[in-house]
Design an enzyme around this catalytic site. Structure first.
Site, PDB file in Angstrom:
ATOM      1  N   GLY A  22     -23.444  -1.069  -4.493  1.00 16.65           N
ATOM      2  CA  GLY A  22     -23.843  -1.074  -5.899  1.00 16.65           C
ATOM      3  C   GLY A  22     -25.245  -0.548  -6.101  1.00 16.65           C
TER       4      GLY A  22
ATOM      5  N   PRO B  19     -15.857  -3.801   2.169  1.00 14.64           N
ATOM      6  CG  PRO B  19     -15.557  -3.158   4.398  1.00 14.64           C
ATOM      7  CD  PRO B  19     -14.831  -3.261   3.085  1.00 14.64           C
TER       8      PRO B  19
ATOM      9  CE1 TYR C 257      -3.120  -2.930   0.188  1.00 16.39           C
ATOM     10  CE2 TYR C 257      -3.550  -2.433   2.482  1.00 16.39           C
ATOM     11  CZ  TYR C 257      -3.790  -3.198   1.365  1.00 16.39           C
ATOM     12  OH  TYR C 257      -4.700  -4.231   1.427  1.00 16.39           O
TER      13      TYR C 257
END
Length: 292
Positions: free
Chosen positions: A221, A217, A71
């Site tokens: 949509g 999580p 990351y």
């Protein structure tokens, strides 16, 4: 009676889970991927805000922070140490190795034993730790036998540099095979209310008491369209659809450990408030049916 969330709700309301049977973590954790730059590449636009988010997460009762050497790369781990070291008692920092970076949004698996050993040593240095509580193989490398990758992590565990070992983006057969090599205490796959391809893995994890860490999580949509079941239920709870999606995950199984990530203190507080939401059986079932 619908639950009203507040910005002062703490992660402690989500309950705890014992990783490996001996490492208690708040079930609602924090994913530190988004405190980097665009494409998970380079530093964030506002490093001070990123550090403030990390400190506020701990203030809100989060004691489980998930990151990875890739990351940034390295940026997330460095910011965690800058913001939180010396670490408060009980804080669990999980990191990952096995993905290399070639640019923004570009990832390539490399899990050769020598490379993993190097990455563990570098993560220890960046995080200012003597031992990593949870080290996860970020991806199984198709060019390296998994026995070699996990065998090296087992050696590092025996040397006291890793406490527990987890896997990321795997299926049931891969986890079952990995467990013949080394104890596996967690799996991390993409899973949310709208994207549920890991149901079989979650059921297996629940049966075996393995921590299931869903990344992405809060994705909802099209399920959160105005007037939808999710939208209506969220309004009933005076919450957002994303908060309800987190509450649904926490209800789905006691082994689920959501790690919502953000670079905003305001959004962090909203995420923590999901720990206060209690879904009725009917609400849980109705939401579960949405993706199908």
């Amino acid at each position: 009676m619908p639950t009203t969330t507040t910005s002062e709700t703490t992660a402690a309301g989500s309950g705890t889970f014992q990783l490996g049977g001996d490492l208690p973590v708040t079930r609602l954790g924090f994913g530190a991927m988004r405190i980097t730059g665009p494409g998970i590449w380079g530093p964030p636009a506002n490093p001070n805000e990123a550090r403030a988010v990390l400190r506020r997460a701990v203030d809100l009762g989060v004691n489980f922070i998930d990151t990875a050497d890739s990351y940034g790369p390295h940026v997330s781990e460095e910011l965690i140490a800058e913001a939180l070291y010396p670490y408060p008692e009980g804080l669990v920092i999980a990191t990952k190795g096995g993905l290399t970076r070639q640019g923004p949004n570009r990832w390539l698996p490399v899990a050769r034993p020598a490379y993993l050993r190097q990455q563990v040593e570098m993560s220890l240095r960046r995080l200012r730790l003597e031992r990593i509580d949870l080290y996860q193989l970020h991806r199984i490398d198709p060019d390296t036998p998994v026995e070699d990758s996990l065998g090296e992590l087992r050696a590092l565990q025996q040397e006291g540099k890793i406490r527990h070992i987890g896997l990321s983006e795997v299926n049931v057969a891969e986890v079952a095979h990995a467990r013949t090599i080394v104890p596996i205490v967690s799996v991390q796959n993409r899973y949310n209310l709208a994207y549920r391809t890991a149901e079989e893995l979650l059921d297996y994890a629940s049966q075996e008491n393995i921590g299931f860490i869903p990344w992405d999580p809060m994705a909802t949509g099209k399920l959160a369209q105005p007037g939808s079941v999710l939208d209506s239920a969220a309004k009933d709870h005076h919450a957002s659809p994303a908060q309800l999606a987190l509450a649904w995950l926490l209800r789905r199984s006691p082994v689920v450990l959501p790690i919502p990530g953000t670079s905003s203190v305001t959004h962090l507080e909203e995420n923590a408030a999901a720990a206060a939401i209690t879904l009725t059986d009917e609400e849980f079932d109705n939401l579960a049916k949405l993706a199908s």
